[in-house]
Design a protein around this motif. Sequence first.
Motif, PDB file in Angstrom:
ATOM      1  N   GLN A 115      -4.669  34.447  73.010  1.00 24.07           N
ATOM      2  CA  GLN A 115      -3.726  33.391  72.716  1.00 24.07           C
ATOM      3  C   GLN A 115      -4.407  32.317  71.876  1.00 24.07           C
ATOM      4  O   GLN A 115      -5.562  31.966  72.120  1.00 24.07           O
ATOM      5  CB  GLN A 115      -3.185  32.767  74.011  1.00 24.07           C
ATOM      6  N   VAL A 116      -3.695  31.811  70.901  1.00 31.52           N
ATOM      7  CA  VAL A 116      -4.209  30.774  70.016  1.00 31.52           C
ATOM      8  C   VAL A 116      -3.279  29.571  70.079  1.00 31.52           C
ATOM      9  O   VAL A 116      -2.068  29.721  70.039  1.00 31.52           O
ATOM     10  CB  VAL A 116      -4.294  31.282  68.564  1.00 31.52           C
ATOM     11  N   GLN A 117      -3.862  28.405  70.204  1.00 29.81           N
ATOM     12  CA  GLN A 117      -3.081  27.175  70.120  1.00 29.81           C
ATOM     13  C   GLN A 117      -3.511  26.422  68.867  1.00 29.81           C
ATOM     14  O   GLN A 117      -4.710  26.221  68.627  1.00 29.81           O
ATOM     15  CB  GLN A 117      -3.300  26.283  71.337  1.00 29.81           C
ATOM     16  N   LEU A 118      -2.534  26.023  68.084  1.00 25.71           N
ATOM     17  CA  LEU A 118      -2.773  25.255  66.869  1.00 25.71           C
ATOM     18  C   LEU A 118      -2.138  23.880  67.032  1.00 25.71           C
ATOM     19  O   LEU A 118      -0.959  23.781  67.401  1.00 25.71           O
ATOM     20  CB  LEU A 118      -2.173  25.961  65.654  1.00 25.71           C
ATOM     21  N   VAL A 119      -2.900  22.844  66.743  1.00 27.65           N
ATOM     22  CA  VAL A 119      -2.402  21.477  66.895  1.00 27.65           C
ATOM     23  C   VAL A 119      -2.635  20.721  65.598  1.00 27.65           C
ATOM     24  O   VAL A 119      -3.788  20.528  65.184  1.00 27.65           O
ATOM     25  CB  VAL A 119      -3.089  20.746  68.063  1.00 27.65           C
ATOM     26  N   GLU A 120      -1.543  20.294  64.968  1.00 28.18           N
ATOM     27  CA  GLU A 120      -1.625  19.510  63.750  1.00 28.18           C
ATOM     28  C   GLU A 120      -1.703  18.021  64.084  1.00 28.18           C
ATOM     29  O   GLU A 120      -1.150  17.574  65.094  1.00 28.18           O
ATOM     30  CB  GLU A 120      -0.403  19.737  62.847  1.00 28.18           C
ATOM     31  N   SER A 121      -2.353  17.280  63.216  1.00 30.05           N
ATOM     32  CA  SER A 121      -2.415  15.832  63.342  1.00 30.05           C
ATOM     33  C   SER A 121      -2.605  15.232  61.966  1.00 30.05           C
ATOM     34  O   SER A 121      -2.889  15.957  60.996  1.00 30.05           O
ATOM     35  CB  SER A 121      -3.559  15.410  64.269  1.00 30.05           C
ATOM     36  N   GLY A 122      -2.438  13.909  61.887  1.00 28.76           N
ATOM     37  CA  GLY A 122      -2.682  13.219  60.628  1.00 28.76           C
ATOM     38  C   GLY A 122      -1.448  12.816  59.861  1.00 28.76           C
ATOM     39  O   GLY A 122      -1.552  12.152  58.824  1.00 28.76           O
ATOM     40  N   GLY A 123      -0.286  13.207  60.345  1.00 24.83           N
ATOM     41  CA  GLY A 123       0.938  12.805  59.672  1.00 24.83           C
ATOM     42  C   GLY A 123       1.218  11.331  59.871  1.00 24.83           C
ATOM     43  O   GLY A 123       0.539  10.642  60.629  1.00 24.83           O
ATOM     44  N   GLY A 124       2.229  10.854  59.154  1.00 26.45           N
ATOM     45  CA  GLY A 124       2.600   9.451  59.279  1.00 26.45           C
ATOM     46  C   GLY A 124       3.477   9.002  58.149  1.00 26.45           C
ATOM     47  O   GLY A 124       4.011   9.828  57.390  1.00 26.45           O
ATOM     48  N   LEU A 125       3.624   7.693  58.042  1.00 27.68           N
ATOM     49  CA  LEU A 125       4.435   7.082  56.996  1.00 27.68           C
ATOM     50  C   LEU A 125       3.514   6.524  55.919  1.00 27.68           C
ATOM     51  O   LEU A 125       2.560   5.808  56.217  1.00 27.68           O
ATOM     52  CB  LEU A 125       5.282   5.963  57.601  1.00 27.68           C
ATOM     53  N   VAL A 126       3.812   6.874  54.670  1.00 30.87           N
ATOM     54  CA  VAL A 126       2.980   6.422  53.558  1.00 30.87           C
ATOM     55  C   VAL A 126       3.883   6.118  52.369  1.00 30.87           C
ATOM     56  O   VAL A 126       4.953   6.721  52.223  1.00 30.87           O
ATOM     57  CB  VAL A 126       1.920   7.494  53.207  1.00 30.87           C
ATOM     58  N   GLN A 127       3.451   5.201  51.527  1.00 34.57           N
ATOM     59  CA  GLN A 127       4.226   4.900  50.319  1.00 34.57           C
ATOM     60  C   GLN A 127       3.969   5.950  49.249  1.00 34.57           C
ATOM     61  O   GLN A 127       2.912   6.601  49.232  1.00 34.57           O
ATOM     62  CB  GLN A 127       3.848   3.525  49.788  1.00 34.57           C
ATOM     63  N   ALA A 128       4.927   6.091  48.368  1.00 36.54           N
ATOM     64  CA  ALA A 128       4.764   7.009  47.243  1.00 36.54           C
ATOM     65  C   ALA A 128       3.486   6.665  46.484  1.00 36.54           C
ATOM     66  O   ALA A 128       3.176   5.489  46.256  1.00 36.54           O
ATOM     67  CB  ALA A 128       5.970   6.935  46.320  1.00 36.54           C
ATOM     68  N   GLY A 129       2.752   7.721  46.115  1.00 39.16           N
ATOM     69  CA  GLY A 129       1.477   7.551  45.444  1.00 39.16           C
ATOM     70  C   GLY A 129       0.290   7.517  46.389  1.00 39.16           C
ATOM     71  O   GLY A 129      -0.865   7.584  45.934  1.00 39.16           O
ATOM     72  N   GLY A 130       0.567   7.418  47.673  1.00 40.68           N
ATOM     73  CA  GLY A 130      -0.497   7.363  48.661  1.00 40.68           C
ATOM     74  C   GLY A 130      -1.023   8.730  49.048  1.00 40.68           C
ATOM     75  O   GLY A 130      -0.631   9.757  48.462  1.00 40.68           O
ATOM     76  N   SER A 131      -1.923   8.725  50.033  1.00 40.94           N
ATOM     77  CA  SER A 131      -2.587   9.956  50.467  1.00 40.94           C
ATOM     78  C   SER A 131      -2.577  10.060  51.983  1.00 40.94           C
ATOM     79  O   SER A 131      -2.535   9.051  52.696  1.00 40.94           O
ATOM     80  CB  SER A 131      -4.046   9.965  49.995  1.00 40.94           C
ATOM     81  N   LEU A 132      -2.619  11.293  52.444  1.00 38.54           N
ATOM     82  CA  LEU A 132      -2.801  11.613  53.852  1.00 38.54           C
ATOM     83  C   LEU A 132      -3.645  12.865  53.956  1.00 38.54           C
ATOM     84  O   LEU A 132      -3.613  13.713  53.040  1.00 38.54           O
ATOM     85  CB  LEU A 132      -1.461  11.868  54.548  1.00 38.54           C
ATOM     86  N   ARG A 133      -4.365  12.996  55.055  1.00 33.97           N
ATOM     87  CA  ARG A 133      -5.080  14.238  55.324  1.00 33.97           C
ATOM     88  C   ARG A 133      -4.607  14.780  56.665  1.00 33.97           C
ATOM     89  O   ARG A 133      -4.756  14.121  57.698  1.00 33.97           O
ATOM     90  CB  ARG A 133      -6.599  14.052  55.343  1.00 33.97           C
ATOM     91  N   LEU A 134      -4.046  15.964  56.612  1.00 33.48           N
ATOM     92  CA  LEU A 134      -3.613  16.642  57.831  1.00 33.48           C
ATOM     93  C   LEU A 134      -4.733  17.532  58.343  1.00 33.48           C
ATOM     94  O   LEU A 134      -5.482  18.116  57.556  1.00 33.48           O
ATOM     95  CB  LEU A 134      -2.373  17.481  57.567  1.00 33.48           C
ATOM     96  N   SER A 135      -4.793  17.640  59.660  1.00 35.38           N
ATOM     97  CA  SER A 135      -5.750  18.530  60.294  1.00 35.38           C
ATOM     98  C   SER A 135      -5.007  19.517  61.182  1.00 35.38           C
ATOM     99  O   SER A 135      -3.961  19.191  61.740  1.00 35.38           O
ATOM    100  CB  SER A 135      -6.746  17.748  61.158  1.00 35.38           C
ATOM    101  N   CYS A 136      -5.576  20.688  61.312  1.00 33.40           N
ATOM    102  CA  CYS A 136      -5.021  21.724  62.190  1.00 33.40           C
ATOM    103  C   CYS A 136      -6.189  22.259  63.003  1.00 33.40           C
ATOM    104  O   CYS A 136      -7.047  22.972  62.474  1.00 33.40           O
ATOM    105  CB  CYS A 136      -4.369  22.823  61.372  1.00 33.40           C
ATOM    106  N   ALA A 137      -6.220  21.903  64.263  1.00 33.39           N
ATOM    107  CA  ALA A 137      -7.303  22.314  65.142  1.00 33.39           C
ATOM    108  C   ALA A 137      -6.844  23.474  66.011  1.00 33.39           C
ATOM    109  O   ALA A 137      -5.740  23.452  66.566  1.00 33.39           O
ATOM    110  CB  ALA A 137      -7.739  21.142  66.018  1.00 33.39           C
ATOM    111  N   ALA A 138      -7.707  24.453  66.121  1.00 36.80           N
ATOM    112  CA  ALA A 138      -7.371  25.637  66.895  1.00 36.80           C
ATOM    113  C   ALA A 138      -8.170  25.688  68.177  1.00 36.80           C
ATOM    114  O   ALA A 138      -9.331  25.279  68.219  1.00 36.80           O
ATOM    115  CB  ALA A 138      -7.643  26.889  66.085  1.00 36.80           C
TER     116      ALA A 138
END
Length: 124
Positions: free
Chosen positions: A1-24
């Motif tokens: 069994q594998v569990q995947l958990v995403e994080s790093g989302g949010g609210l950002v203005q156009a032109g901005g940046s985010l980094r999402l992570s997926c930990a297993a």
Amino acid sequence: QVQLVESGGGLVQAGGSLRLSCAASGRTLSTYAMGWFRQAPGKEREFVAHVNWWSGGSTYYADSVNGRFTISRDNAKNTVYLQMNSLKPEDTAVYYCARFTGGSAYASNSYDYWGQGTQVTVSS
């Protein structure tokens, strides 16, 4: 069994940046290719990016994000990342990571385990 958990989302203005992570957890991802998909309200889930299993492995991107997003992985940390730059309002969606099992990298049915998703909202 594998569990995947995403994080790093949010609210950002156009032109901005985010980094999402997926930990297993549960099993190593080091010998599996991985992908990111997204789903906007009222739309079907769509392919975003894919990375092959070896560190520095080949990558594939949807045309809509090519040149703005970068997928990468750290096998030692059992984690996959999605660096998103120059974000646009049309990037607003729930983003999912998934484990690739074979077939087309662009098709969601080529992936077996999925995370619960993380919301990304880009304001104009």
